[in-house]
Design an enzyme around this catalytic site. Structure first.
Site: not given
Ligand SMILES: Cc1cc2nc3c(=O)[nH]c(=O)nc-3n(C[C@H](O)[C@H](O)[C@H](O)COP(=O)(O)O)c2cc1C
Length: 313
Positions: A80, A137, A200, A225, A253, A274-275
């Site tokens: 964060l 988090c 998350n 991812g 993902g 996200g990723t």
């Molecule tokens: C580099 C990074 C920073 C992230 N920062 C936050 C954040 O500040 N607050 C939050 O709720 N989730 C945060 N996440 C989680 C993402 O919002 C998401 O829930 C998670 O990566 C799963 O989705 P994805 O597989 O599409 O990345 C973060 C993820 C990544 C990879």
């Protein structure tokens, strides 16, 4: 058969009281505060932007290395790193407002009271569409995942944020690092959540065996991812089946429009990318286009009709 144009598809969805022009959001922490990405991608196309996670005061985050690639995914332990709520309101939100898409703030408290304090400040701002409450988090020492693993805390925090921001939709971002995701979603619903975000990142770690050292300075981090998609999808389905009235934003993902469709079929009302945006900043745009093509291919007139439409016989 007549071929309809893509514009014939109604992509708009209602996540409780939050109306979105399409069901695809940018996930928190992966598109910065949004503004940084505007030269790579037309932000106006998004259903909404969930800004980088905020704490009450500015925070530097964890030491480097904070990101490491893993099989079909990545681990992060950013911790964060952010400018704090006051700077967000003074500098980031006014810049984001001009993109005309739904702006959602994501908040993390080190204490229960900090959530309420941040919600009061955000509720007084102009142009904020909703508040996403991060009780999940995995990379901070206090609060974070510990709140997300306690049904009582989730209810308490949600209730406080609802009271502090009575006119804003409140979305609660759940941790997947729990045994019973349905109990956590029910706890958020009890506190008055308008929707839950599932989920998350998964707590994980990576080791550099040659150096006998952890790959991340924080040792553990959050896995995201494509590697987590089957896990998050299962949780969305479980929660939708148990609590069909509670809107869900599904994420984990998502790389394509078909991935997004899978989440909607499992029971999500909207999704977040996200990723994938870290790999390609225009990924969310491709997901919107792909979802539209999926709808066309399957004769679906409105994306909202996909929610929970999984056929299990
Ligand atoms: C580099 C990074 C920073 C992230 N920062 C936050 C954040 O500040 N607050 C939050 O709720 N989730 C945060 N996440 C989680 C993402 O919002 C998401 O829930 C998670 O990566 C799963 O989705 P994805 O597989 O599409 O990345 C973060 C993820 C990544 C990879």
């Amino acid at each position: 058969m007549t071929v309809r144009s893509a514009s014939a598809i109604d992509l708009s969805v209602d996540v409780g009281p939050l109306r979105l022009r399409n069901p695809v959001l940018a996930a928190s922490g992966t598109l910065g505060y949004g503004v940084e990405f505007s030269e790579f991608f037309d932000l106006t196309r998004l259903g909404g932007i969930v800004a980088k996670g905020l704490t009450r005061h500015p925070q530097r985050g964890n030491p480097a290395p904070r990101l490491v690639e893993t099989a079909s995914g990545m681990l992060n332990a950013v911790g964060l790193d952010n400018a704090g709520v006051d700077a967000f309101l003074a500098e980031k939100l006014p810049a984001l407002r001009r993109f005309g898409t739904a702006i959602i703030a994501n908040i993390s408290g080190h204490t229960v009271d900090e959530y309420a304090e941040m919600a009061v400040l955000l509720a007084a701002a102009t142009g904020l569409a909703a508040i996403e409450v991060n009780v999940s988090c995995p990379n901070i020492r206090e609060g974070g995942i510990a709140f997300g693993a306690s049904a009582e805390r989730i209810t308490e925090i949600t209730r406080l944020v609802r009271q502090a921001a009575p006119r804003h939709p409140v979305l609660v971002k759940l941790s997947p690092n729990v045994t019973d995701i349905v109990a956590m979603a029910a706890a958020a619903q009890e506190g008055g959540a308008h929707a839950v975000c599932i989920a998350n990142t998964w707590l994980g770690m990576a080791i550099d065996a040659e150096r006998r050292r952890p790959a991340l300075a924080n040792v553990t981090g959050g896995l995201s991812g494509p590697a987590i998609k089957p896990l998050a999808l299962r949780m969305v389905w479980q929660v939708h089946r148990a609590l069909p009235e509670l809107p869900i934003i599904g994420l984990g993902g998502i790389m394509s429009g078909v991935d997004a469709a899978e989440y909607l079929l499992a029971g999500a009302t909207a999704v977040a990318v996200g990723t994938a945006s870290l790999v390609d900043p225009s990924a969310a745009g491709r997901v919107i286009d792909g979802l539209e093509r999926y709808c066309l291919r399957h004769g679906v007139r409105a994306a909202r009709d996909l929610t929970g439409a999984l056929e299990i016989t």
